[in-house]
Motif scaffolding. Sequence first.
Motif, PDB file in Angstrom:
ATOM      1  N   THR A  58       0.842  -1.232  -0.117  1.00  0.00           N
ATOM      2  CA  THR A  58      -0.215   0.032  -0.138  1.00  0.00           C
ATOM      3  C   THR A  58       0.867   1.292  -0.070  1.00  0.00           C
ATOM      4  N   ARG A  59       1.747   1.275   0.910  1.00  0.00           N
ATOM      5  CA  ARG A  59       2.714   2.348   0.985  1.00  0.00           C
ATOM      6  C   ARG A  59       3.691   2.724  -0.291  1.00  0.00           C
ATOM      7  N   ARG A  60       4.034   1.607  -0.790  1.00  0.00           N
ATOM      8  CA  ARG A  60       4.779   1.511  -2.174  1.00  0.00           C
ATOM      9  C   ARG A  60       4.139   2.319  -3.322  1.00  0.00           C
ATOM     10  N   ARG A  61       2.648   2.314  -3.366  1.00  0.00           N
ATOM     11  CA  ARG A  61       1.804   2.943  -4.187  1.00  0.00           C
ATOM     12  C   ARG A  61       1.229   4.087  -3.808  1.00  0.00           C
ATOM     13  N   GLY A  62       1.705   4.790  -2.756  1.00  0.00           N
ATOM     14  CA  GLY A  62       1.509   5.986  -2.497  1.00  0.00           C
ATOM     15  C   GLY A  62      -0.204   6.019  -1.736  1.00  0.00           C
ATOM     16  N   LEU A  63      -0.539   4.788  -1.295  1.00  0.00           N
ATOM     17  CA  LEU A  63      -1.699   4.738  -0.529  1.00  0.00           C
ATOM     18  C   LEU A  63      -1.548   4.514   0.975  1.00  0.00           C
ATOM     19  N   SER A  64      -2.455   4.195   1.615  1.00  0.00           N
ATOM     20  CA  SER A  64      -2.231   3.852   3.091  1.00  0.00           C
ATOM     21  C   SER A  64      -3.375   3.210   4.066  1.00  0.00           C
ATOM     22  N   VAL A  65      -2.922   2.482   4.965  1.00  0.00           N
ATOM     23  CA  VAL A  65      -4.098   1.504   5.788  1.00  0.00           C
ATOM     24  C   VAL A  65      -4.383   2.595   6.930  1.00  0.00           C
ATOM     25  N   PRO A  66      -5.533   2.666   7.317  1.00  0.00           N
ATOM     26  CA  PRO A  66      -6.635   1.959   6.533  1.00  0.00           C
ATOM     27  C   PRO A  66      -7.311   3.103   5.705  1.00  0.00           C
ATOM     28  N   ALA A  67      -6.881   4.158   5.344  1.00  0.00           N
ATOM     29  CA  ALA A  67      -7.451   5.018   4.507  1.00  0.00           C
ATOM     30  C   ALA A  67      -7.888   4.542   3.089  1.00  0.00           C
ATOM     31  N   ASP A  68      -6.915   3.785   2.389  1.00  0.00           N
ATOM     32  CA  ASP A  68      -7.370   2.974   1.229  1.00  0.00           C
ATOM     33  C   ASP A  68      -7.859   1.470   1.336  1.00  0.00           C
ATOM     34  N   LEU A  69      -7.120   1.012   2.465  1.00  0.00           N
ATOM     35  CA  LEU A  69      -7.336  -0.554   2.465  1.00  0.00           C
ATOM     36  C   LEU A  69      -7.291  -1.012   4.015  1.00  0.00           C
ATOM     37  N   SER A  70      -8.536  -1.477   4.545  1.00  0.00           N
ATOM     38  CA  SER A  70      -8.749  -2.012   6.034  1.00  0.00           C
ATOM     39  C   SER A  70      -8.056  -3.100   5.961  1.00  0.00           C
ATOM     40  N   VAL A  71      -7.422  -3.355   6.851  1.00  0.00           N
ATOM     41  CA  VAL A  71      -6.516  -4.667   7.131  1.00  0.00           C
ATOM     42  C   VAL A  71      -6.959  -5.387   8.449  1.00  0.00           C
ATOM     43  N   VAL A  72      -7.441  -6.481   8.819  1.00  0.00           N
ATOM     44  CA  VAL A  72      -7.769  -6.964   9.999  1.00  0.00           C
ATOM     45  C   VAL A  72      -6.640  -8.484  10.034  1.00  0.00           C
ATOM     46  N   VAL A  73      -6.204  -8.433  11.259  1.00  0.00           N
ATOM     47  CA  VAL A  73      -5.120  -9.575  11.530  1.00  0.00           C
ATOM     48  C   VAL A  73      -5.645 -10.733  12.241  1.00  0.00           C
ATOM     49  N   LEU A  74      -5.785 -12.037  11.673  1.00  0.00           N
ATOM     50  CA  LEU A  74      -6.461 -12.847  12.268  1.00  0.00           C
ATOM     51  C   LEU A  74      -5.537 -14.161  13.247  1.00  0.00           C
ATOM     52  N   GLY A  75      -4.624 -13.194  13.964  1.00  0.00           N
ATOM     53  CA  GLY A  75      -4.003 -13.719  15.135  1.00  0.00           C
ATOM     54  C   GLY A  75      -2.817 -14.746  15.066  1.00  0.00           C
ATOM     55  N   ASP A  76      -2.579 -15.058  13.779  1.00  0.00           N
ATOM     56  CA  ASP A  76      -1.214 -16.105  13.453  1.00  0.00           C
ATOM     57  C   ASP A  76      -0.057 -14.921  13.387  1.00  0.00           C
ATOM     58  N   SER A  77       0.857 -14.805  14.378  1.00  0.00           N
ATOM     59  CA  SER A  77       1.860 -13.956  14.201  1.00  0.00           C
ATOM     60  C   SER A  77       3.142 -14.729  13.870  1.00  0.00           C
ATOM     61  N   THR A  78       3.195 -16.003  13.307  1.00  0.00           N
ATOM     62  CA  THR A  78       4.431 -16.538  13.055  1.00  0.00           C
ATOM     63  C   THR A  78       5.075 -15.999  11.913  1.00  0.00           C
ATOM     64  N   GLY A  79       6.528 -15.790  12.140  1.00  0.00           N
ATOM     65  CA  GLY A  79       6.963 -15.241  11.099  1.00  0.00           C
ATOM     66  C   GLY A  79       7.014 -13.701  11.068  1.00  0.00           C
ATOM     67  N   ALA A  80       6.100 -12.897  11.886  1.00  0.00           N
ATOM     68  CA  ALA A  80       5.973 -11.487  11.644  1.00  0.00           C
ATOM     69  C   ALA A  80       7.146 -10.729  11.938  1.00  0.00           C
TER      70      ALA A  80
END
Length: 366
Positions: free
Chosen positions: A266-288
Amino acid sequence: MRSSPAKRPTQADIARLAGVSQATVSLVLNERDAGVRISPATRERVLTVMREWGYVANASARSLAGGRNKIIGVYTFEPVFPTSGVDFYFPFLLGMEQEAADLGYDLLLFTSAGGERQIFRDGSTRLWHADGALLLGRDPNVEEIEQLRDSGFPFVYVGHREVAGPPVSYVAADYAGATRQLTERLFQLGHQRVAYARIGNGVAQPSRDREQGFRRATPSRHLTGPVWTLDSVAEVDGLFEELQRAGVTAVLAEQQLLAEELSSCTRRRGLSVPADLSVVVLGDSTGARQDGTPWTGLIVPREQMGQRATALLVRQLEAPDTSAPDSGAPDEGALDEGALRSGGLSESVECGFAVGATVGHPKEFS
């Protein structure tokens, strides 16, 4: 209700069937000869009888001890023991330890030194050192779980676990319910096109539970396509372009790592979270990467799951044996205790929610 398991063969039974002394069986089980030479043929004969009769060493341990050792085993199907307090599995183990201590039990961790991890080797299992066991892991050997169930050895799986035949006892997070609530919240905010995405094939039970919750919450007029499944993070750029073309304004990401990559796209395209795309994380933090983003999403109740699984196992271990004949009137709680001893019980633990800052009202993609 599943009936109680049939009487398991004892060490004495194995000795009689193999035509050897009980001491010889004990030496074979402990994989040592204590200075007494046991021929390869004799050892193999004993092991063959154990395999044929489904012998589990726990039966003899209980018979000889006349009771419980007050020890709970912890077994994992892959190397998951934590190296730091931020490890994904650390809260599970913390919950187990706290509950075991409160109930007066010790924990015994089972690991494997090299090679494939196995519960059973040569027809027996080292788990007999404990009264019962807590099992966990992302990629379990289901056949071994079924074999352990059929042996009558008490255990509780930490996580949703389905098997062929009679069910096993487990304690699971309510991923389906939490994912459904989060998806419906996106609709309430005005999102009409909501997607679900993950890295991996989605065959693991937690992944299937999350997807089930998403599908249950998604009316046909909102769904722009099925679940997006990626092989690796290298495909996230392509996923982002697909989301843009489809007019998706909100994504439920199964893994935090996937959410982080979507945010970078999103940032590379000059956009942002959540203004342009809302993102919900479902709890799996492996490798984050744990970049400090206050993600909106569900919180896996890992410590509570460890506690509840330990408590359920102890209830099974301490349930009165209702299999003996009783000429008196049936006890009011006998049915529940019988179900406890036979296993196949499950409990669901509610997930928490992180308000975060990655979800907002929808805006059309430019």
